[in-house]
Scaffold this motif. Structure first.
Motif, short mmCIF file in Angstrom:
data_model
loop_
_atom_site.label_atom_id
_atom_site.label_comp_id
_atom_site.label_asym_id
_atom_site.label_seq_id
_atom_site.Cartn_x
_atom_site.Cartn_y
_atom_site.Cartn_z
N GLY A 129 -18.92 -45.24 15.91
CA GLY A 129 -18.83 -44.98 14.48
C GLY A 129 -17.68 -45.69 13.80
O GLY A 129 -17.42 -45.48 12.63
N ARG A 178 -16.43 -29.45 6.79
CA ARG A 178 -16.09 -30.88 6.89
C ARG A 178 -14.61 -31.14 6.71
O ARG A 178 -14.05 -32.05 7.32
CB ARG A 178 -16.87 -31.68 5.83
N ARG A 179 -13.98 -30.36 5.84
CA ARG A 179 -12.54 -30.57 5.62
C ARG A 179 -11.71 -30.19 6.83
O ARG A 179 -10.59 -30.62 6.98
CB ARG A 179 -12.07 -29.75 4.41
N PRO A 191 -15.44 -35.10 4.09
CA PRO A 191 -15.76 -34.60 2.74
C PRO A 191 -16.14 -35.71 1.76
O PRO A 191 -16.31 -35.43 0.58
CB PRO A 191 -14.45 -33.93 2.29
N ALA A 208 -21.16 -30.08 13.11
CA ALA A 208 -20.47 -31.06 12.26
C ALA A 208 -21.17 -31.20 10.91
O ALA A 208 -20.88 -32.12 10.15
CB ALA A 208 -20.39 -32.42 12.96
N THR A 209 -22.11 -30.33 10.62
CA THR A 209 -22.89 -30.29 9.38
C THR A 209 -23.81 -31.50 9.20
O THR A 209 -24.31 -31.74 8.10
CB THR A 209 -22.01 -30.19 8.09
N LEU A 210 -24.03 -32.28 10.27
CA LEU A 210 -24.88 -33.46 10.13
C LEU A 210 -26.35 -33.09 10.27
O LEU A 210 -27.23 -33.84 9.88
CB LEU A 210 -24.53 -34.49 11.20
N SER A 211 -26.60 -31.95 10.85
CA SER A 211 -27.97 -31.53 11.11
C SER A 211 -28.05 -30.06 10.75
O SER A 211 -27.16 -29.28 11.08
CB SER A 211 -28.24 -31.76 12.60
N LEU A 245 -11.13 -40.97 2.96
CA LEU A 245 -12.34 -40.14 2.89
C LEU A 245 -12.06 -38.71 3.32
O LEU A 245 -12.73 -37.78 2.88
CB LEU A 245 -13.45 -40.75 3.77
N GLU A 246 -11.06 -38.55 4.19
CA GLU A 246 -10.72 -37.20 4.66
C GLU A 246 -9.72 -36.52 3.73
O GLU A 246 -9.20 -35.46 4.06
CB GLU A 246 -10.14 -37.26 6.08
N ILE A 288 -12.76 -30.29 10.19
CA ILE A 288 -13.15 -30.83 11.48
C ILE A 288 -12.88 -32.33 11.59
O ILE A 288 -12.82 -33.04 10.59
CB ILE A 288 -14.67 -30.62 11.76
N ARG A 294 -31.35 -41.99 15.60
CA ARG A 294 -30.46 -40.99 15.04
C ARG A 294 -29.71 -40.21 16.09
O ARG A 294 -28.94 -39.32 15.77
CB ARG A 294 -31.27 -39.96 14.24
N ARG A 306 -23.87 -31.91 16.48
CA ARG A 306 -24.26 -32.41 15.15
C ARG A 306 -24.47 -31.26 14.16
O ARG A 306 -24.12 -31.38 13.00
CB ARG A 306 -25.54 -33.25 15.25
N GLU A 325 -24.94 -47.77 14.09
CA GLU A 325 -23.65 -47.79 14.78
C GLU A 325 -22.92 -46.45 14.68
O GLU A 325 -21.83 -46.30 15.21
CB GLU A 325 -22.76 -48.87 14.19
N GLY A 326 -23.52 -45.50 13.96
CA GLY A 326 -22.87 -44.20 13.84
C GLY A 326 -21.82 -44.14 12.75
O GLY A 326 -21.16 -43.11 12.58
N VAL A 327 -21.67 -45.24 12.00
CA VAL A 327 -20.67 -45.25 10.92
C VAL A 327 -21.06 -44.24 9.84
O VAL A 327 -20.23 -43.49 9.32
CB VAL A 327 -20.52 -46.66 10.31
N TYR A 375 -14.75 -35.42 13.76
CA TYR A 375 -15.97 -35.61 14.55
C TYR A 375 -15.94 -36.98 15.20
O TYR A 375 -15.91 -38.00 14.51
CB TYR A 375 -17.19 -35.47 13.62
N MET A 405 -9.24 -41.64 14.68
CA MET A 405 -9.91 -41.45 13.40
C MET A 405 -10.33 -40.00 13.20
O MET A 405 -10.35 -39.50 12.08
CB MET A 405 -11.10 -42.39 13.28
N ALA A 460 -19.67 -36.70 8.16
CA ALA A 460 -18.94 -35.54 8.69
C ALA A 460 -17.59 -35.36 7.99
O ALA A 460 -16.84 -34.46 8.32
CB ALA A 460 -18.74 -35.69 10.20
N ALA A 502 -21.76 -42.38 19.72
CA ALA A 502 -21.93 -43.74 19.21
C ALA A 502 -20.76 -44.02 18.28
O ALA A 502 -20.84 -43.91 17.09
CB ALA A 502 -23.23 -43.85 18.43
N ARG A 558 -20.33 -40.70 10.95
CA ARG A 558 -18.90 -40.41 10.89
C ARG A 558 -18.48 -40.10 9.45
O ARG A 558 -17.72 -39.17 9.22
CB ARG A 558 -18.08 -41.60 11.42
N ALA A 615 -32.25 -35.13 9.68
CA ALA A 615 -31.32 -35.22 10.82
C ALA A 615 -31.30 -33.94 11.63
O ALA A 615 -31.52 -32.87 11.10
CB ALA A 615 -29.92 -35.53 10.33
#
Lengths: 257, 332
Positions: free
Chosen positions: B87, B76-77, A98, B51-54, B104-105, B79, B326, B48, A88-90, B81, B148, A96, B85, A93, A257
């Motif tokens: 999320g 990450r601090r 910290p 956004a540091t995911l990849s 979390l942020e 941005i 993914r 991605r 679901e992309g959770v 994202y 979000m 991304a 999908a 999210r 990824a």
């Protein structure tokens, strides 16, 4: 460390809230032990007449076994929720942000431990209602909950690790089915150790489920606290091992990824 | 000041797929920048990586002055994202989702409740705030997604295909919301889209990305200006190159591109030019099976800059973009 704890707790709240919102989960959790204990308790009632069981009722013998079995199956599916988050992309999210990476998995393991704790409590109480006695007293009661939670944490970490590596619900289901029942029957959950074929006895020695059943049963009897300690230490080692596996699987997932 | 600097970024997945081969662009602070391209062009993969995911396979990128590889935590601090999908947690309420995201942020604890409340009001979800997201409409869910991404007041916001899958009405409502973000908040937005219209409406500048490469970067009106007139697609019975050279000699034809069985001619006035085009082809002995007349679209911009249509190869490339679950929902 502070962010790890605080993130873990916030995520744990999310998981617990989700669980409590599934009414069927609560019903099954309450009803399943009733079915297990009455069904197995009745079916195998006279098994204890075999030499090797000692002078115990079968329900007393069975209760710790069912506690541990439920802990195993309650936690082994923990990875399913993770796969849903991946799809679901959770997870993306959260990755991304910290947020502490370890907390993302630790919260799920802790969630499994907490739900196992609640389930074990219900089974134990029902076992007592059905006539099992608890010579070990309140200490035994708490020890059994602790043992179940340890086992739950270990299998939850394993399940999450598999989920991260396979990322498919079908695969996880296959893996859990492959391990679940054999691990249960390769333990003293339903049968006394002295009555097992010797090869099963050998395998049972390295089976975490068996460590859990033995620890819970010894605690219940309140006679062999040394054995309880050894088996709990083994279970703690099992939790460390599977947690390491899960964290490595998470690294693999993020790198791919 | 530049909010995003992307320098020859590339990404090859382990299965050997080159999702991004060479992407470079620069986004100034406060700008809305669009990455425009068909499905599978490499837009999501680029975002991605930013956004540091990849992890990039090559090249480099800085976001808000931080390097995406050496200072991923710093990126990450800064941005927000918003993936294609969604999320959001469907089993939680809007307020719960926003509150967890704020934690979390690293939003200061004392600010969280207030900020979540005002964001909910800002996106018009106050009444639905305590309902499960499962019950939300597509548009509500999307607005929650965006909220979000904004909860920690980031310097840079990524919106990956923000309006894909929304009905036209919801889409234009979302455009209005995004314009409002631009007016009310000082932030840089990087959005990806495969709608030329969307890029046109929202973006200060766009980069067109095709098969993992940036083919052109510019202001949307400039790009469109270069694609003036109408496109006439003539489906012919073979001998396309011969037909194309016939059409190239005609005065009213601005540009001719061969595309499989078709010849695409760009002309100032389509309706009046069609008979002349057909006549010219038939005089050369080339039969015309079908004629389509269209206003310039993204397809034409593509055709102009890449020499091929994106529809066909876009579909083909979709199949081997990224490991199965993914890709952040490129085909949702």
């Amino acid at each position: 460390m502070r962010t790890f704890i605080s993130d873990t707790l916030h995520l744990l709240v999310r998981h617990l809230r989700t669980t409590l919102r599934i009414p069927i989960w609560i019903v099954v959790t309450l009803v399943q032990p009733v079915i297990w204990l009455t069904l197995y308790g009745q079916l195998f009632r006279r098994v204890v007449e075999l030499p090797g069981f000692g002078d115990t009722t079968y329900i007393e013998f069975l209760t710790p076994g069912v506690v541990i079995m439920t802990a195993l199956f309650g936690s082994a599916w923990s990875g399913m929720g993770l796969i849903e988050d991946l799809n679901e992309g959770v997870m993306d999210r959260m990755l991304a942000t910290p947020a502490h990476r370890g907390a993302l998995i630790a919260a799920r393991v802790l969630h499994a431990a907490v739900t196992v704790l609640v389930q074990s409590l219900i089974i134990l109480l029902f076992g007592l209602v059905l006539g099992a006695s608890l010579p070990g007293g309140i200490g035994a009661f708490l020890a059994i909950l602790g043992i179940a939670a340890l086992l739950g944490a270990g299998f939850s970490a394993f399940s999450n690790g598999v989920a991260l590596l396979t990322r498919r619900e079908e695969t996880l289901i296959a893996v859990i089915n492959f391990f679940g029942m054999p691990l249960t029957f390769l333990s003293t959950a339903f049968m006394a150790a002295t009555l097992m074929p010797s090869w099963i006895g050998v395998i049972a020695k390295v089976n975490p489920v068996n460590w859990g059943v033995n620890a819970a049963r010894d605690a219940m009897a309140g006679t062999n606290w040394g054995g309880v300690g050894v088996n709990m230490a083994l279970l703690a080692g099992f939790v460390l091992l599977t947690s390491f596996f899960a964290s490595q699987a998470f690294k693999v997932y993020r790198r791919a990824a | 000041m530049n909010a995003i600097v992307v320098d020859h970024l590339c990404k090859t997945y382990r299965n050997g797929v080159d999702a991004v081969t060479d992407v470079s662009f620069t986004v100034s602070a406060g700008e809305i920048f669009g990455l425009l391209g068909p499905n599978g062009a490499g837009k999501s993969t680029t975002v991605r990586m930013l956004a540091t995911l990849s992890v990039p396979s090559g090249g480099s990128a800085q976001v808000a002055g931080r390097d995406v590889e050496s200072d991923a935590a710093g990126v990450r601090r800064r941005i927000g994202y918003v993936a294609q999908a969604s999320g959001v947690d469907r089993h939680g309420t809007g307020r719960e989702n926003l509150t967890l995201q704020a934690h979390l942020e690293r939003v200061p604890k004392r600010d969280i409740a207030g900020r979540v409340g005002s964001l909910l009001e800002w996106i018009g979800l106050t009444e639905a705030a305590d309902r499960l997201v499962n019950t939300y409409s597509g548009g509500m869910k999307r607005r929650l997604d965006i909220a979000m991404g904004l909860v920690h007041e980031p310097e840079v916001l990524y919106l990956d295909e923000p309006t894909t899958g929304l009905d036209p009405e919801t889409r234009s409502a979302l455009w209005a919301d995004l314009k409002r973000i631009r007016q009310e908040r000082k932030l840089t937005v990087l959005l990806t889209t495969h709608y030329l219209e969307e890029a046109d409406q929202l973006c200060d500048r766009v980069a067109i990305i095709d098969r993992g490469r940036v083919v052109i970067e510019g202001v949307p009106s400039d790009l469109k200006a270069k694609i003036e007139g109408d496109s006439v697609t003539l489906n012919v019975e073979g001998r396309t190159s011969e037909g194309a050279s016939v059409l190239r000699t005609m005065e009213e034809v601005l540009e001719v591109i061969e595309d499989g069985d078709s010849i695409v001619a760009r002309v100032a006035h389509g309706a009046t030019a069609v008979p002349a085009l057909i006549t010219a082809l038939e005089r050369a002995g080339i039969g015309v099976n079908a004629v389509t007349l269209s206003r310039p679209s993204l397809d034409d911009v593509y055709l102009h800059y890449t020499g091929h249509r994106f529809t066909s190869n876009g579909m083909a490339e979709q199949n081997h973009q990224a490991p199965a679950n993914r890709r952040g929902g490129d085909q949702r």
